[in-house]
Write a protein that holds these residues in place. Structure first.
Motif, PDB file in Angstrom:
ATOM      1  N   PRO A 150      27.030  49.386  17.218  1.00  0.00           N
ATOM      2  CA  PRO A 150      27.815  49.432  15.981  1.00  0.00           C
ATOM      3  C   PRO A 150      28.211  50.879  15.686  1.00  0.00           C
ATOM      4  CG  PRO A 150      25.817  48.125  15.688  1.00  0.00           C
ATOM      5  CD  PRO A 150      25.686  48.807  17.014  1.00  0.00           C
ATOM      6  N   PRO A 151      29.274  51.093  14.898  1.00  0.00           N
ATOM      7  CA  PRO A 151      29.774  52.462  14.656  1.00  0.00           C
ATOM      8  C   PRO A 151      28.711  53.444  14.168  1.00  0.00           C
ATOM      9  CG  PRO A 151      31.362  50.851  13.872  1.00  0.00           C
ATOM     10  CD  PRO A 151      30.152  50.075  14.285  1.00  0.00           C
ATOM     11  N   ALA A 152      27.842  53.019  13.250  1.00  0.00           N
ATOM     12  CA  ALA A 152      26.841  53.940  12.701  1.00  0.00           C
ATOM     13  C   ALA A 152      25.879  54.409  13.782  1.00  0.00           C
ATOM     14  CB  ALA A 152      26.081  53.276  11.565  1.00  0.00           C
ATOM     15  N   GLU A 153      25.368  53.490  14.586  1.00  0.00           N
ATOM     16  CA  GLU A 153      24.453  53.852  15.658  1.00  0.00           C
ATOM     17  C   GLU A 153      25.164  54.628  16.759  1.00  0.00           C
ATOM     18  OE1 GLU A 153      24.320  50.965  14.116  1.00  0.00           O
ATOM     19  OE2 GLU A 153      22.309  51.170  13.251  1.00  0.00           O
ATOM     20  N   ARG A 154      26.442  54.324  16.978  1.00  0.00           N
ATOM     21  CA  ARG A 154      27.211  55.024  18.004  1.00  0.00           C
ATOM     22  C   ARG A 154      27.319  56.512  17.668  1.00  0.00           C
ATOM     23  NH1 ARG A 154      32.675  52.642  18.049  1.00  0.00           N
ATOM     24  NH2 ARG A 154      31.430  50.748  18.273  1.00  0.00           N
ATOM     25  N   ARG A 155      27.498  56.816  16.371  1.00  0.00           N
ATOM     26  CA  ARG A 155      27.596  58.213  15.958  1.00  0.00           C
ATOM     27  C   ARG A 155      26.273  58.945  16.123  1.00  0.00           C
ATOM     28  NH1 ARG A 155      30.709  55.798  11.825  1.00  0.00           N
ATOM     29  NH2 ARG A 155      28.897  55.773  10.434  1.00  0.00           N
ATOM     30  N   ARG A 156      25.172  58.241  15.971  1.00  0.00           N
ATOM     31  CA  ARG A 156      23.853  58.868  16.063  1.00  0.00           C
ATOM     32  C   ARG A 156      23.367  58.993  17.508  1.00  0.00           C
ATOM     33  NH1 ARG A 156      22.494  54.735  12.013  1.00  0.00           N
ATOM     34  NH2 ARG A 156      22.776  55.596   9.917  1.00  0.00           N
ATOM     35  N   ALA A 157      23.923  58.216  18.412  1.00  0.00           N
ATOM     36  CA  ALA A 157      23.418  58.164  19.786  1.00  0.00           C
ATOM     37  C   ALA A 157      23.580  59.509  20.484  1.00  0.00           C
ATOM     38  CB  ALA A 157      24.138  57.073  20.569  1.00  0.00           C
ATOM     39  N   SER A 158      22.540  59.936  21.174  1.00  0.00           N
ATOM     40  CA  SER A 158      22.549  61.195  21.894  1.00  0.00           C
ATOM     41  C   SER A 158      22.978  60.972  23.346  1.00  0.00           C
ATOM     42  CB  SER A 158      21.161  61.831  21.846  1.00  0.00           C
ATOM     43  OG  SER A 158      20.215  60.948  22.425  1.00  0.00           O
ATOM     44  N   ILE A 159      23.103  62.051  24.095  1.00  0.00           N
ATOM     45  CA  ILE A 159      23.561  61.950  25.486  1.00  0.00           C
ATOM     46  C   ILE A 159      22.631  61.081  26.344  1.00  0.00           C
ATOM     47  CG2 ILE A 159      23.902  63.282  27.610  1.00  0.00           C
ATOM     48  CD1 ILE A 159      25.141  65.471  25.924  1.00  0.00           C
ATOM     49  N   PRO A 160      21.302  61.265  26.295  1.00  0.00           N
ATOM     50  CA  PRO A 160      20.450  60.389  27.108  1.00  0.00           C
ATOM     51  C   PRO A 160      20.605  58.910  26.754  1.00  0.00           C
ATOM     52  CG  PRO A 160      19.211  62.283  26.370  1.00  0.00           C
ATOM     53  CD  PRO A 160      20.508  62.307  25.621  1.00  0.00           C
ATOM     54  N   VAL A 161      20.780  58.612  25.476  1.00  0.00           N
ATOM     55  CA  VAL A 161      20.976  57.219  25.061  1.00  0.00           C
ATOM     56  C   VAL A 161      22.275  56.675  25.640  1.00  0.00           C
ATOM     57  CG1 VAL A 161      21.455  55.731  23.081  1.00  0.00           C
ATOM     58  CG2 VAL A 161      19.582  57.391  22.976  1.00  0.00           C
ATOM     59  N   LYS A 162      23.353  57.447  25.526  1.00  0.00           N
ATOM     60  CA  LYS A 162      24.636  57.013  26.079  1.00  0.00           C
ATOM     61  C   LYS A 162      24.539  56.817  27.593  1.00  0.00           C
ATOM     62  CE  LYS A 162      27.298  59.420  22.512  1.00  0.00           C
ATOM     63  NZ  LYS A 162      28.213  60.552  22.230  1.00  0.00           N
ATOM     64  N   LEU A 163      23.808  57.698  28.247  1.00  0.00           N
ATOM     65  CA  LEU A 163      23.616  57.597  29.697  1.00  0.00           C
ATOM     66  C   LEU A 163      22.850  56.324  30.055  1.00  0.00           C
ATOM     67  CD1 LEU A 163      23.953  59.080  32.419  1.00  0.00           C
ATOM     68  CD2 LEU A 163      21.830  60.298  31.912  1.00  0.00           C
ATOM     69  N   ALA A 164      21.753  56.061  29.333  1.00  0.00           N
ATOM     70  CA  ALA A 164      20.960  54.860  29.595  1.00  0.00           C
ATOM     71  C   ALA A 164      21.771  53.588  29.335  1.00  0.00           C
ATOM     72  CB  ALA A 164      19.698  54.868  28.730  1.00  0.00           C
ATOM     73  N   LEU A 165      22.545  53.579  28.255  1.00  0.00           N
ATOM     74  CA  LEU A 165      23.371  52.415  27.950  1.00  0.00           C
ATOM     75  C   LEU A 165      24.418  52.182  29.031  1.00  0.00           C
ATOM     76  CD1 LEU A 165      24.024  52.778  24.108  1.00  0.00           C
ATOM     77  CD2 LEU A 165      22.491  51.169  25.236  1.00  0.00           C
ATOM     78  N   ALA A 166      25.029  53.257  29.512  1.00  0.00           N
ATOM     79  CA  ALA A 166      26.104  53.118  30.490  1.00  0.00           C
ATOM     80  C   ALA A 166      25.593  52.537  31.808  1.00  0.00           C
ATOM     81  CB  ALA A 166      26.776  54.472  30.730  1.00  0.00           C
ATOM     82  N   VAL A 167      24.510  53.094  32.344  1.00  0.00           N
ATOM     83  CA  VAL A 167      24.022  52.598  33.636  1.00  0.00           C
ATOM     84  C   VAL A 167      23.367  51.224  33.489  1.00  0.00           C
ATOM     85  CG1 VAL A 167      23.780  54.896  34.610  1.00  0.00           C
ATOM     86  CG2 VAL A 167      21.822  53.875  33.431  1.00  0.00           C
ATOM     87  N   GLY A 168      22.674  51.014  32.364  1.00  0.00           N
ATOM     88  CA  GLY A 168      22.066  49.704  32.154  1.00  0.00           C
ATOM     89  C   GLY A 168      23.102  48.605  32.071  1.00  0.00           C
ATOM     90  N   TRP A 169      24.187  48.877  31.337  1.00  0.00           N
ATOM     91  CA  TRP A 169      25.218  47.855  31.178  1.00  0.00           C
ATOM     92  C   TRP A 169      25.948  47.580  32.493  1.00  0.00           C
ATOM     93  CZ3 TRP A 169      25.319  44.283  27.847  1.00  0.00           C
ATOM     94  CH2 TRP A 169      26.474  43.513  27.629  1.00  0.00           C
ATOM     95  N   GLU A 170      26.199  48.638  33.284  1.00  0.00           N
ATOM     96  CA  GLU A 170      26.843  48.417  34.577  1.00  0.00           C
ATOM     97  C   GLU A 170      25.974  47.529  35.468  1.00  0.00           C
ATOM     98  OE1 GLU A 170      28.695  50.745  38.470  1.00  0.00           O
ATOM     99  OE2 GLU A 170      27.239  51.769  37.192  1.00  0.00           O
ATOM    100  N   ALA A 171      24.662  47.766  35.457  1.00  0.00           N
ATOM    101  CA  ALA A 171      23.761  46.954  36.279  1.00  0.00           C
ATOM    102  C   ALA A 171      23.777  45.495  35.839  1.00  0.00           C
ATOM    103  CB  ALA A 171      22.338  47.511  36.205  1.00  0.00           C
ATOM    104  N   PHE A 172      23.785  45.258  34.536  1.00  0.00           N
ATOM    105  CA  PHE A 172      23.792  43.871  34.055  1.00  0.00           C
ATOM    106  C   PHE A 172      25.130  43.198  34.301  1.00  0.00           C
ATOM    107  CE2 PHE A 172      19.840  44.808  31.844  1.00  0.00           C
ATOM    108  CZ  PHE A 172      19.188  43.597  31.936  1.00  0.00           C
ATOM    109  N   MET A 173      26.223  43.932  34.192  1.00  0.00           N
ATOM    110  CA  MET A 173      27.530  43.351  34.502  1.00  0.00           C
ATOM    111  C   MET A 173      27.607  42.983  35.973  1.00  0.00           C
ATOM    112  SD  MET A 173      29.286  43.015  31.740  1.00  0.00           S
ATOM    113  CE  MET A 173      27.671  42.467  31.135  1.00  0.00           C
ATOM    114  N   SER A 174      27.045  43.823  36.822  1.00  0.00           N
ATOM    115  CA  SER A 174      27.025  43.536  38.253  1.00  0.00           C
ATOM    116  C   SER A 174      26.163  42.322  38.563  1.00  0.00           C
ATOM    117  CB  SER A 174      26.510  44.755  39.012  1.00  0.00           C
ATOM    118  OG  SER A 174      26.381  44.493  40.383  1.00  0.00           O
ATOM    119  N   ALA A 175      25.052  42.208  37.844  1.00  0.00           N
ATOM    120  CA  ALA A 175      24.140  41.084  38.090  1.00  0.00           C
ATOM    121  C   ALA A 175      24.623  39.790  37.450  1.00  0.00           C
ATOM    122  CB  ALA A 175      22.748  41.428  37.551  1.00  0.00           C
ATOM    123  N   GLY A 176      25.498  39.898  36.444  1.00  0.00           N
ATOM    124  CA  GLY A 176      25.931  38.706  35.731  1.00  0.00           C
ATOM    125  C   GLY A 176      24.808  38.067  34.946  1.00  0.00           C
ATOM    126  N   ARG A 177      23.896  38.901  34.461  1.00  0.00           N
ATOM    127  CA  ARG A 177      22.708  38.411  33.755  1.00  0.00           C
ATOM    128  C   ARG A 177      22.767  38.826  32.288  1.00  0.00           C
ATOM    129  NH1 ARG A 177      17.995  36.173  35.282  1.00  0.00           N
ATOM    130  NH2 ARG A 177      18.595  36.332  37.482  1.00  0.00           N
TER     131      ARG A 177
END
Length: 265
Positions: A45-72
């Protein structure tokens, strides 16, 4: 312990996603170092997006790519997060604040400083109520996360995601703990093979001082040594080659982690 890899996520210097980087990791295309490009995430959500730091954004990006690839469904999957240092930039800012007369630490900075911050943001982003584990084991943080993830898959007989990430510290902390370039990797692992399984991984903890696996490409080897999460690169290279093989990851004193990889396709 055996697990099956369904999906992979990857971001690092010159590595812009798992699918875009497979040919480089397999040695088919040359590696070209470049600053890590972390895409903006629309998961929060917008509020959490503004608070998210670089490591959080990094973890979200790679985690989401893995789940999209897995279709899970990420909301229905447990997760293991591992990082050697958490958010070094936030820690630096808090240390600076504590040197001022007011010593008033921002609640947002304090929230982002805790080691399981990425796990918390992940649960918000994916609406997951499944258990999560957050680990730290210095340069062996990825190996510790892989061992924990494989253990949960084997013991609990359920899918588990591994998300590893690390970012550089600013000075003066960087002089004491140098980490080069942001790096993140994610693996979605399951106890049984599915139609989306890419490979099997047999993980074994073994005693001794056997040498850890290295990479033939000098640039990739420098990236591996420069970031604890990038210690995953030999395993990722084995997955990218799509052939049977094994890698050794340095763990703790007098012990290593051996991972045997075999393709499912």
């Amino acid at each position: 312990m055996r697990a099956y890899v369904e999906g992979v996520g990857l971001l690092g210097p010159g590595l812009r996603g798992w699918h875009a980087s497979r040919a480089v990791l397999a040695g088919v295309e040359p590696y070209r170092p470049a600053p890590t490009a972390i895409p903006a995430s629309e998961l929060l959500p917008p509020a959490e997006r503004r608070r998210a730091s670089i490591p959080v954004k990094l973890a979200l990006a790679v985690g989401w790519e893995a789940f999209m690839s897995a279709g899970r469904n990420a909301a229905a999957t447990a997760a293991v997060f591992t990082a050697s240092s958490g958010d070094g930039e936030i820690l630096h800012q808090i240390c600076e604040t504590l040197t001022t007369p007011e010593r008033e630490v921002s609640p947002t900075r304090f929230m982002n400083s805790v080691h399981n911050a990425a796990a918390g943001y992940w649960s918000i982003a994916t609406q997951s109520r499944e258990p999560s584990t957050s680990l730290c084991c210095y340069d062996a943080s990825f190996a510790a996360g892989l061992l924990e993830c494989a253990t949960q898959v084997a013991v609990d007989a359920r899918p588990v995601a591994l998300i590893a990430y690390d970012q550089p510290y600013p000075q003066p902390l960087h002089a004491t703990r140098p980490i080069s370039g942001e790096f993140g990797v994610a693996l979605v692992m399951t106890p049984q093979a599915t139609e989306r399984s890419l490979a099997t991984i047999d993980v074994e903890l073994e005693p001794g001082e056997a040498g850890e696996s290295r990479l033939p490409d000098a640039g990739l080897e420098a990236a591996r040594l420069g970031n604890p999460a990038a210690r995953s690169l030999p395993l990722l290279a084995a997955l990218a080659r799509g052939a049977a093989g094994q890698v050794v990851l340095r763990y703790v004193a007098a012990a290593n982690l051996r991972a045997r990889v075999a393709p499912c396709r």
